[in-house]
Design a protein around this motif. Structure first.
Motif, PDB file in Angstrom:
ATOM      1  N   TYR A 107      -7.997   1.728  11.738  1.00 13.23           N
ATOM      2  CA  TYR A 107      -6.769   1.552  10.956  1.00 13.23           C
ATOM      3  C   TYR A 107      -7.058   1.210   9.503  1.00 13.23           C
ATOM      4  CZ  TYR A 107      -4.582   1.369  15.587  1.00 13.23           C
ATOM      5  OH  TYR A 107      -4.173   1.660  16.857  1.00 13.23           O
ATOM      6  N   PHE A 108      -7.930   0.240   9.290  1.00  6.28           N
ATOM      7  CA  PHE A 108      -8.268  -0.126   7.918  1.00  6.28           C
ATOM      8  C   PHE A 108      -8.927   1.052   7.192  1.00  6.28           C
ATOM      9  CE2 PHE A 108      -8.678  -4.749   9.501  1.00  6.28           C
ATOM     10  CZ  PHE A 108      -7.386  -5.054   9.092  1.00  6.28           C
ATOM     11  N   GLY A 109      -9.785   1.776   7.914  1.00 11.87           N
ATOM     12  CA  GLY A 109     -10.478   2.908   7.313  1.00 11.87           C
ATOM     13  C   GLY A 109      -9.520   4.014   6.899  1.00 11.87           C
ATOM     14  N   LEU A 110      -8.535   4.318   7.744  1.00 10.91           N
ATOM     15  CA  LEU A 110      -7.540   5.333   7.394  1.00 10.91           C
ATOM     16  C   LEU A 110      -6.778   4.928   6.138  1.00 10.91           C
ATOM     17  CD1 LEU A 110      -6.101   6.246  10.918  1.00 10.91           C
ATOM     18  CD2 LEU A 110      -7.294   7.799   9.366  1.00 10.91           C
ATOM     19  N   TYR A 111      -6.454   3.654   6.043  1.00 13.91           N
ATOM     20  CA  TYR A 111      -5.727   3.149   4.877  1.00 13.91           C
ATOM     21  C   TYR A 111      -6.554   3.369   3.603  1.00 13.91           C
ATOM     22  CZ  TYR A 111      -3.025   0.008   1.894  1.00 13.91           C
ATOM     23  OH  TYR A 111      -2.267  -0.509   0.866  1.00 13.91           O
ATOM     24  N   VAL A 112      -7.816   2.966   3.646  1.00 11.83           N
ATOM     25  CA  VAL A 112      -8.674   3.062   2.462  1.00 11.83           C
ATOM     26  C   VAL A 112      -8.979   4.511   2.113  1.00 11.83           C
ATOM     27  CG1 VAL A 112     -10.937   2.478   1.511  1.00 11.83           C
ATOM     28  CG2 VAL A 112      -9.699   0.806   2.893  1.00 11.83           C
ATOM     29  N   ASP A 113      -9.285   5.314   3.122  1.00 12.98           N
ATOM     30  CA  ASP A 113      -9.674   6.706   2.885  1.00 12.98           C
ATOM     31  C   ASP A 113      -8.562   7.506   2.204  1.00 12.98           C
ATOM     32  OD1 ASP A 113     -12.050   6.108   4.091  1.00 12.98           O
ATOM     33  OD2 ASP A 113     -11.576   7.067   6.011  1.00 12.98           O
ATOM     34  N   ALA A 114      -7.309   7.139   2.476  1.00 11.68           N
ATOM     35  CA  ALA A 114      -6.185   7.890   1.914  1.00 11.68           C
ATOM     36  C   ALA A 114      -6.226   7.916   0.393  1.00 11.68           C
ATOM     37  CB  ALA A 114      -4.865   7.293   2.401  1.00 11.68           C
TER      38      ALA A 114
END
Length: 405
Positions: A153-160
């Motif tokens: 979840y955190f990774g998806l947020y940052v990657d966006a």
């Protein structure tokens, strides 16, 4: 015969394509039940005949959005009970499928199959609106110890924020929260021993002014532990941490240990003095005393530890123990010297007298350390035992029993 084989192969290919197209049609017909529709379409996401169509991914994302919307609505209804695991799982899949949709569509634009993307703008706007909820999913997963989901979840947020899909979404592209969420992603990755993910997210997270130290700690762990260590990068990170976050003991402690191991005590003392000039804490004062002790500058070390004790603001038990060390270990050097000379040598008697004097000075300090830190036997246990053996056999017997318990 060859013609028959080719015809047969073509027949099976057509059948496979038709089968996957049928799956997509079946999923569309079941859209009123998005959970069922999402299950139906799954085979189409892995079959090349349909996975290369952006509409397939768009449809799969739509089903996940419907599931997400249903659960999210329950959060706002009186007495509503949302299944948060289902909510955040569908949110993550929505992100993955819509992002994949854009990726496939962009590939078709690059190849000339499409003149321009049709779906990007709408999908980006949809995802930008729900993106903040990824942090809630990450927090819930992290707090429950589910670090894999937290990282997702955190990774998806940052990657966006680095995805060109969101180039026109200012709230995503210039998101000031990104470094903070990257810190959390790095923490989750660190808990999973995922070195690559730690490096990826900690490199972003370390720029956060308040919480960046957490990312730098994770980076140091990634470079300093495991089978493939990188001492050069580890030291770079430790130095960066000590410069950017001088109040964090982790970086200063590790840096001072490094200097001690390399025999660069003078360099360490110079740096700790500069740090103390800006921020005098009990820990940093304690570190200075330890460095002076390592340099065998015992008188100044004792003075530093006594000033720490006078402040009575932390590390007092440790300071008493270190003062004891400033007497005990010089005595041990004399013990070692006496082991190599004859007992008839006048120097032997002189050394014995000095040993006794140093031990007697060490005792009250170790005993005070014991009083203040009774459970931390490393500060006083073996030292007192050694001294009592020399000075007081009764106290030696009592302490030996105590340490054996």
């Amino acid at each position: 015969m060859k013609k028959v084989l080719l015809t047969t192969a073509l027949f099976f290919t057509v059948c496979a394509v038709s089968a996957q197209e049928s799956v997509v049609k079946e999923a569309k017909s079941a859209k009123s039940d998005p959970v069922k529709a999402a299950q139906i379409i799954e085979p189409a996401l892995v079959d090349p005949s349909t996975a290369n169509d952006p509409e397939t991914w768009k449809l799969a994302g739509d089903f996940q959005k419907a599931i997400y919307d249903d659960e999210n609505m329950k959060l706002y209804l009186p007495g509503g009970q949302a299944d948060t695991a289902k909510l955040y799982n569908s949110l993550a899949k929505m992100f993955e499928y819509y992002t994949k949709c854009d990726e496939v569509e962009q590939a078709k634009v690059q190849s000339g199959e499409l003149k321009k993307p049709k779906l990007r703008k709408k999908l980006a706007k949809t995802l930008a609106a729900v993106r903040p909820n990824l942090t809630n999913g990450g927090s819930e997963a992290y707090n429950s110890g589910n670090y894999a989901d937290a990282l997702k979840y955190f990774g998806l947020y940052v990657d966006a924020s680095q995805n060109p899909m969101f180039a026109e979404e200012e709230a995503v592209k210039n998101d000031t929260l990104n470094p903070l969420i990257a810190c959390y992603a790095a923490l989750a990755a660190n808990s999973l021993d995922d070195k690559a993910a730690v490096i990826k997210y900690a490199t972003i997270g370390k720029t956060h002014k308040e919480e960046g130290y957490r990312a730098l700690m994770c980076l140091a762990e990634a470079y300093g532990k495991g089978e493939q260590t990188d001492s050069v990068k580890w030291l770079e990170v430790i130095k960066e941490g000590s410069e950017k976050f001088p109040t964090q003991e982790y970086f200063i402690g590790n840096l001072m240990d490094y200097y001690i191991q390399k025999g660069q005590v003078d360099t360490a003392l110079s740096e700790i003095d500069a740090i103390l000039a800006k921020n005098e804490t009990p820990y940093f004062l304690y570190v200075k005393g330890v460095l002076q002790y390592e340099k065998k500058d015992y008188d100044n070390a004792i003075a530093t530890f006594n000033s720490l004790i006078a402040k009575n603001d932390g590390f007092v038990g440790e300071a008493y123990s270190q003062i004891g060390n400033c007497y005990f270990f010089p005595a041990q050097e004399l013990v070692e010297e006496n082991s190599k000379i004859s007992m008839d040598d006048p120097q032997y008697a002189a050394n014995e007298a000095k040993i006794k004097e140093l031990y007697e000075k060490a005792v009250p300090n170790y005993e005070k350390a014991k009083e203040l830190k009774p459970d931390n036997k490393q500060l006083w246990g073996q030292f007192l035992l050694n001294i009592y053996w020399k000075l007081n056999k009764a106290e030696y017997d009592a302490l030996e029993k105590e340490l054996a318990q």
